[in-house]
Design a protein around this motif. Sequence first.
Motif, PDB file in Angstrom:
ATOM      1  N   ILE A 130      -4.945  -0.066   5.059  1.00 34.76           N
ATOM      2  CA  ILE A 130      -5.882  -0.492   4.020  1.00 34.76           C
ATOM      3  C   ILE A 130      -6.314   0.698   3.170  1.00 34.76           C
ATOM      4  CG2 ILE A 130      -8.225  -1.365   3.620  1.00 34.76           C
ATOM      5  CD1 ILE A 130      -7.815  -3.192   6.040  1.00 34.76           C
ATOM      6  N   ILE A 131      -6.692   1.784   3.813  1.00 34.86           N
ATOM      7  CA  ILE A 131      -7.201   2.941   3.072  1.00 34.86           C
ATOM      8  C   ILE A 131      -6.094   3.585   2.240  1.00 34.86           C
ATOM      9  CG2 ILE A 131      -8.177   5.258   3.341  1.00 34.86           C
ATOM     10  CD1 ILE A 131      -9.715   4.105   5.751  1.00 34.86           C
ATOM     11  N   TRP A 132      -4.871   3.642   2.785  1.00 37.54           N
ATOM     12  CA  TRP A 132      -3.767   4.195   2.003  1.00 37.54           C
ATOM     13  C   TRP A 132      -3.536   3.354   0.755  1.00 37.54           C
ATOM     14  CZ3 TRP A 132       1.056   3.008   0.111  1.00 37.54           C
ATOM     15  CH2 TRP A 132       1.851   4.104  -0.288  1.00 37.54           C
ATOM     16  N   CYS A 133      -3.556   2.044   0.908  1.00 37.00           N
ATOM     17  CA  CYS A 133      -3.339   1.163  -0.248  1.00 37.00           C
ATOM     18  C   CYS A 133      -4.472   1.263  -1.265  1.00 37.00           C
ATOM     19  CB  CYS A 133      -3.203  -0.277   0.224  1.00 37.00           C
ATOM     20  SG  CYS A 133      -1.675  -0.640   1.125  1.00 37.00           S
ATOM     21  N   LEU A 134      -5.710   1.414  -0.776  1.00 33.16           N
ATOM     22  CA  LEU A 134      -6.860   1.451  -1.691  1.00 33.16           C
ATOM     23  C   LEU A 134      -7.056   2.807  -2.351  1.00 33.16           C
ATOM     24  CD1 LEU A 134      -9.577  -0.550   0.294  1.00 33.16           C
ATOM     25  CD2 LEU A 134      -8.285  -1.315  -1.700  1.00 33.16           C
ATOM     26  N   THR A 135      -6.731   3.879  -1.634  1.00 32.04           N
ATOM     27  CA  THR A 135      -7.088   5.213  -2.135  1.00 32.04           C
ATOM     28  C   THR A 135      -5.890   6.132  -2.368  1.00 32.04           C
ATOM     29  OG1 THR A 135      -7.341   6.176   0.071  1.00 32.04           O
ATOM     30  CG2 THR A 135      -9.261   5.083  -0.878  1.00 32.04           C
TER      31      THR A 135
END
Length: 456
Positions: free
Chosen positions: A165-170
Amino acid sequence: MDPLVAAIDQGTSSTRFLVFNAKTAKLISHHQVEINQSFPKEGWVEEDPKEIMQSVYECMERTCEKLCQLNIDVSNIKAVGVTNQRETTLVWDKETGEPLYNAIVWLDLRTQSTVERLINKHKTGLPISTYFSAVKLRWLLDNVDEVRQAVLSERAMFGTVDSWIIWCLTGGRNGGVHCTDVSNASRTMLFNIHTMDWDPELCRYGTGCFLLRNTGTKPVMSDHGLLTTVAYKLGKDEPARYALEGSVAIAGAVVRWLKDNMGIVQSSSEIEILAAAAGTSYGCYFVPAFSGLYAPYWEPSARGIICGLTQFTNRNHLAFAALEAVCFQTREILDAMNLDSGVPLTQLQVDGGMTSNRLMMQLQADILCIPVVRPSMSETTALGAAMAAGAAEGVEVWSLSPGYLPHVTSEKYEPQINCDESEFRFARWKKAVQKAMNWETSEPCCNSNGTSMLVS
């Protein structure tokens, strides 16, 4: 307008995005999307990483639309916390952003043969179990050529759902969201919103059931089948806090099984009505060891059984036995924690979707012989993630000082049966557990049709 802080709550069966007022802790708006699971083979449980991310985007978009309808400026959202399902494992290509295989869900059993080999050869700090991520990565490396090639060419990114999730968002092509807290459902639940301090022991009832006891700044090693884990660290200059944890594979998932697999209930809420109509299991005991047994046994060979059936048994009794099973599993974990800590718990604080079932909460108090306390604010998991995100250095729109923290009311369930009856029922449950043990191994054989199968 007061500053807002949001939380992505990505669980095994659903994704939610929730927005809170950073001054009052009031839930302003939220949206939820169900997550599909696939079962390619017996014992295999997978989810589509793209569907997980799409559900996150959809929840964020729909929540922001609701905020706009309320004339609330979405730019007031100052930070996002992430709380997620835990040992679910996935690998993706950092250059293309594409997943290289489906997410292998923490309940998955495909690594049982690997676990059995490791148990026979190695001694480790953690119990060796299909639950944990490392054996899932081993399977991916051994069985998925795309993963193996990406590792060799240094393109592979490996992590649990929070990392994805964090890789995709940030970090990916759609980056830009400021995530300042990463946790998981059990640890953010450990945040006691009654006093906004860290409570000794709390239990979260979701797809599985996870009970944690805060042990302070020094890790405590368990002698009774529990895990020693980091609970939290709030700030770079603050000490890490540790916890003992008991993990139960099947809690809310047993209701889903009764609904989707057996057709005994039409909705999750119906199980309370059926169980209440019976008022007892009438001697029926249900051990939902669909994925083996986790704490305190760590026995991957166990399988689910229903025993004590008579001609009188009906679906109401089975519904009651299913709820009791969740409560009995919690009792086993609590007993182990009392032995490890030497300090018996006097009440249990709870969180999670199943806590809306009042009958089960009363059953839990009866089986534990101590009060069960349920916050009236049902979103404590997401609230904990949002609070930690809002209090992060550089954001600091949420003060964790006692004088600034909101008060949240709660509902208490007192035991209504005597402890002798509770002990009798618990003893019968443990007898049923023993019958579920050593049911399955990964040794292959073939039937008359040449089809490979598992034998005990």
